[in-house]
Design a protein around this motif. Structure first.
Motif, PDB file in Angstrom:
ATOM      1  N   ASN A 553       0.825  -1.209   0.000  1.00 34.38           N
ATOM      2  CA  ASN A 553       0.000   0.000   0.000  1.00 34.38           C
ATOM      3  C   ASN A 553       0.861   1.261   0.000  1.00 34.38           C
ATOM      4  O   ASN A 553       0.476   2.285  -0.572  1.00 34.38           O
ATOM      5  N   LEU A 554       2.027   1.178   0.624  1.00 32.44           N
ATOM      6  CA  LEU A 554       2.938   2.322   0.609  1.00 32.44           C
ATOM      7  C   LEU A 554       3.374   2.606  -0.827  1.00 32.44           C
ATOM      8  O   LEU A 554       3.456   3.769  -1.245  1.00 32.44           O
ATOM      9  N   ARG A 555       3.641   1.565  -1.589  1.00 32.63           N
ATOM     10  CA  ARG A 555       3.994   1.750  -3.002  1.00 32.63           C
ATOM     11  C   ARG A 555       2.840   2.405  -3.760  1.00 32.63           C
ATOM     12  O   ARG A 555       3.048   3.302  -4.592  1.00 32.63           O
ATOM     13  N   ARG A 556       1.603   1.969  -3.457  1.00 30.14           N
ATOM     14  CA  ARG A 556       0.448   2.565  -4.133  1.00 30.14           C
ATOM     15  C   ARG A 556       0.321   4.043  -3.797  1.00 30.14           C
ATOM     16  O   ARG A 556      -0.004   4.869  -4.660  1.00 30.14           O
ATOM     17  N   ARG A 557       0.565   4.377  -2.533  1.00 34.68           N
ATOM     18  CA  ARG A 557       0.485   5.786  -2.118  1.00 34.68           C
ATOM     19  C   ARG A 557       1.536   6.626  -2.842  1.00 34.68           C
ATOM     20  O   ARG A 557       1.257   7.745  -3.270  1.00 34.68           O
ATOM     21  N   ILE A 558       2.728   6.083  -2.967  1.00 29.69           N
ATOM     22  CA  ILE A 558       3.784   6.819  -3.675  1.00 29.69           C
ATOM     23  C   ILE A 558       3.425   6.962  -5.156  1.00 29.69           C
ATOM     24  O   ILE A 558       3.697   7.990  -5.786  1.00 29.69           O
ATOM     25  N   ALA A 559       2.775   5.931  -5.715  1.00 28.04           N
ATOM     26  CA  ALA A 559       2.316   6.022  -7.105  1.00 28.04           C
ATOM     27  C   ALA A 559       1.252   7.110  -7.247  1.00 28.04           C
ATOM     28  O   ALA A 559       1.246   7.867  -8.226  1.00 28.04           O
ATOM     29  N   ASP A 560       0.313   7.179  -6.255  1.00 31.44           N
ATOM     30  CA  ASP A 560      -0.691   8.257  -6.273  1.00 31.44           C
ATOM     31  C   ASP A 560      -0.008   9.620  -6.282  1.00 31.44           C
ATOM     32  O   ASP A 560      -0.392  10.526  -7.033  1.00 31.44           O
TER      33      ASP A 560
END
Length: 807
Positions: A553-560
């Protein structure tokens, strides 16, 4: 009409060129003239009432009709009729009178030549009569094996006594080449003509006998098969004669060549099975459904990379370097992986192969902690292809073993398909989510996995579709699982588990900084110099915007964040750099998810901090309790499982024992008195406290199911607090099961639970003594530095630490 009706020979007469065949004196033949010279020659002959000579053209005339392009022999005759046709051609009816020979050219256009008549010699000798009988015999023989001579022509040959007429009749009937016909035509010696004709007839008889024999064999063969096969054979022979449409034969030959090329690398059983199917395929009609199915089988089976292996030698230094490069932290898992491959390398160096391959590795842990990426790193270090087989929800055993070819749409199993995709027999195969394999009426896939993962059995793994064994002993299998307890015991025995636990906030910070940020910026077309995020902002992102054990989820947040940065740079224009700090963090993220509420450090009655393991890591689980005047019953709410309900009942019994033994002091004001007891000032026993109150124990977040053997001492603490009225220290958390005799029992998931306590700002954690002795070395240093971890073995010790004594 006779030749004597015309002038003397040699004579100059027009010449007509004939392309197709030799004409003979007795023939009346229609001639279609399209060449201007031929038409003019015919016209001249009719106008002068003269004869013409029809001479055949030589084979190599190249379209010319000059004197030199014609044979110097032909038939002299007259033109009986001449008719002009609508297409520009002229039709003439020609009657032959005698054989003749041209001596020299007189005129070129129209062609006129000096012609003399060919007179036959040696006509009436007895020898010629004898030879004639032989010719008639040969003609009869040829007639019996061919259809050259109709009955009327045979009768004419038998009854006629004109030797040269008989020769001309036979020559006009059989298929003579132009050179043969010319040789017979110009010969004036009748005996020689007969002898040459006999030689030809003998050759023709032998050829026709052979043809008849072949036709007879073909007919006998055709009678044994159906009409479809007959048509196919006919088509095949026609195509063979024409030299066209040999694609199917070439395809079959290609299959055979592929098989022979792999023969030395495959097993005898595999070679026999594939060879048998190629032979079946060659006999099938190409449009049949069986042919299509067999061709699909051959395509699959000949794509298997028999004997093809990755050549790079196994080196643990390469594995260790790749793991360290791709992954931060995970010290224990990386050490265990290196040890696993150290054994394999030693076996290879000593020439022992896979005889002692050992257990299969299984990476277990919550989602997003890097189980699959570890396998990727292993494959990269070994320079082997990586095949990922997702087993989540797999019910049909045929997905692994392959479907039998009798079923429509049959295919090889996923393992075989993986080898074909990898183009090697020793890839790294990741069996993802092996704990989620399901059993159904279509078989038990775990039973197939037992064979696949057992080094003693997978040397001869049989795929139902292929119908021969495949050697899987050189494949490196790596399984992944979220919950080890859901893997069947026989399958679990074949694997060695490497647990990958939750990451601490500091570890997540380093992973985000070293790996996630650079990777996501690159994916979104951003440069490092164009985006900067401050350390406090990154830590706040980890703490308040994600709730997980890993970093997915941290990766997804950074992608956002990267998408918003890309949009901002394009819309605003001229922006060279975007900086993200605590102040503008909310501009790039929608909302925060407060993972764990910070402790208030204010003692409270009837509320305790328990620690729990969840699929997304550890969590602080508050347990609340109230007392109500009643008869000693207990109510439990909060979507608790059977294990936690039993823990609460055991805890109640333990607390009652503590009260009865005096180990837990109950103040008299905490015991409700009846009116009579108050009036008469009657002293009441401490045990009355749990008889006169009903307890209600609740675990908040009731929509989330909760279960597990680790809430025992927390239940004891909250019941002791509510019955005694003593407050519980809110900065202390605890985990541990309790026995009926009051012993604190060990639990699992200690790392995740202590990380959760660290995140919540707890100052002290109570854990079972056995966990304290054996598990503390697995706890990150930053967690141990901020928490006071105390090992307890009895509930009395727990109450001593947790309850606040009122002065």
């Amino acid at each position: 009409m006779k030749l004597s009706n015309y002038g003397e020979f040699p004579a100059d007469i027009p010449v007509i060129a004939e392309d197709e065949l030799f004409l003979y004196p007795f023939m009346i033949s229609p001639l279609f003239l399209s060449d201007e010279n031929n038409i003019n020659a015919a016209t001249l002959a009719m106008e002068d009432s003269s004869l013409v000579i029809v001479c055949p053209t030589k084979p190599s005339r190249d379209g010319e009709r000059t004197y030199d392009s014609l044979y110097d022999a032909g038939v002299v005759g007259s033109i009986m009729r001449k008719v002009a046709l609508p297409d520009g051609r002229v039709k003439v009816l020609f009657q032959g009178l005698a054989r003749a020979k041209t001596l020299y050219e007189v005129q070129a256009a129209p062609l006129i030549a000096n012609v003399s008549i060919l007179e036959a010699t040696n006509i009436e000798s007895l020898k010629v009569d004898a030879i004639l009988e032989i010719v008639r015999e040969k003609v009869r023989t040829l007639s019996s094996v061919s259809n050259y001579f109709p009955p009327d022509l045979l009768r004419t040959i038998e009854e006629n006594h004109d030797h040269n007429r008989i020769i001309d009749l036979i020559c006009s009937t059989v298929k003579l080449k132009k050179e043969q016909a010319y040789k017979l035509f110009v010969e004036t010696d009748t005996e020689k003509r007969f002898l040459f004709l006999i030689d030809y007839l003998i050759d023709e008889i032998e050829a026709n006998k052979l043809q008849k024999e072949i036709r007879s064999k073909v007919h006998t063969h055709i009678e044994k098969v159906n009409k479809e096969y007959f048509l196919k054979e006919q088509l095949k022979q026609i195509q063979k004669e024409l030299g066209t449409d040999t694609a199917r034969d070439e395809e079959i030959e290609e299959y055979r060549n592929k098989l022979e090329a792999k023969k030395s690398k495959m097993g005898e059983e595999a070679y026999k099975e594939i060879s048998k199917q190629i032979e079946r395929f060659s006999r099938m009609h190409p449009d049949s459904s069986d042919a299509s199915m067999t061709q699909t089988y051959l395509d699959w089976s000949l794509e298997i990379p028999f004997g093809e292996n990755a050549k790079k030698a196994l080196k643990i230094k390469d594995v260790e370097a790749q793991l360290n490069e791709d992954h931060f932290s995970l010290k224990k898992p990386k050490e265990r992986i290196v040890e696993y491959f150290a054994v394999k390398e030693l076996l290879e160096l000593r020439g022992l192969g896979n005889d002692s391959a050992g257990a299969i590795l299984c990476f277990s842990g919550p989602p997003g902690v890097g189980k699959t990426s570890l396998a990727n790193s292993i494959a990269q270090a070994l320079k082997r292809p990586l095949i990922r087989i997702a087993l989540g929800g797999l019910e049909d055993v045929n997905e692994l073993r392959g479907h039998r070819r009798t079923y429509v749409g049959a295919m090889p199993g996923r393992i075989t398909q993986g080898l074909i995709d990898a183009k090697k027999m020793n890839p790294v195969v990741v069996l993802d989510e092996i704990d989620k394999v399901s059993r159904s009426q279509r078989g038990d896939p775990t039973a197939a996995l037992l064979e696949i993962l057992d080094p003693e059995q997978n040397k001869e793994f049989r795929d139902y579709y292929l119908n021969f064994d495949i050697d899987l002993s050189k494949v490196i299998f790596i399984a992944t699982a979220n919950d080890v307890s859901r893997i069947p015991t026989p399958l679990r025995d074949r694997m060695e588990f490497i647990t990958i636990s939750s990451y601490t906030p500091q570890e997540k910070f380093e992973i985000a900084k070293r790996y996630l940020l650079p990777q996501e910026l690159k994916k979104h077309g951003l440069k490092k110099s164009e985006v900067s995020i401050s350390s406090p902002a990154l830590k706040e992102l980890i703490h308040s915007y994600t709730r997980e054990a890993g970093v997915r989820n941290l990766r997804r947040r950074i992608a956002d964040m990267s998408r918003k940065v890309a949009r901002k740079m394009l819309e605003d224009g001229g922006i060279d750099k975007v900086s993200i700090s605590l102040k503008n963090l909310k501009d790039f993220f929608d909302k925060s998810v407060f993972e764990i509420e910070k402790t208030t450090k204010i003692p409270v009655v009837g509320v305790v901090n328990g620690l729990a393991w969840t699929a997304v890591g550890g969590d602080v689980l508050k347990i609340e309790s109230i007392r109500i005047k009643g008869k000693g019953s207990m109510q439990l709410t909060g979507s608790l499982g059977d294990v936690m309900k039993e823990s609460a009942r055991i805890a109640m019994s333990v607390v009652k024992t503590l009260i009865d033994s005096g180990k837990l002091k109950i103040s008299p004001e905490n015991i409700p008195l009846t009116f009579k007891e108050k009036e008469e000032n009657i002293k009441v026993d401490s045990s009355e406290v749990y008889k006169r109150y009903d307890l209600h124990i609740h675990v908040p977040d009731g929509a989330t199911p909760k279960d597990g053997p680790s809430a025992g001492i927390a239940m004891v603490s909250v019941i002791s607090s509510i019955l005694s009225g003593e407050k519980i220290r809110s900065e202390i958390a605890m985990t541990g099961e309790v026995s009926l005799s009051g012993d604190v029992l060990p639990i699992g998931g200690l790392r995740e639970k202590l990380i959760a306590a660290h995140k919540a700002g707890m100052s002290k954690v109570l854990i079972p003594s056995k966990n304290y002795e054996r598990d503390l070395e697995d706890i990150p240093k930053e967690v141990k530095d901020t928490l006071e971890i105390i090992g307890v073995s009895r509930v009395e010790e727990v109450l001593k630490h947790i309850l606040v004594k009122e002065s």
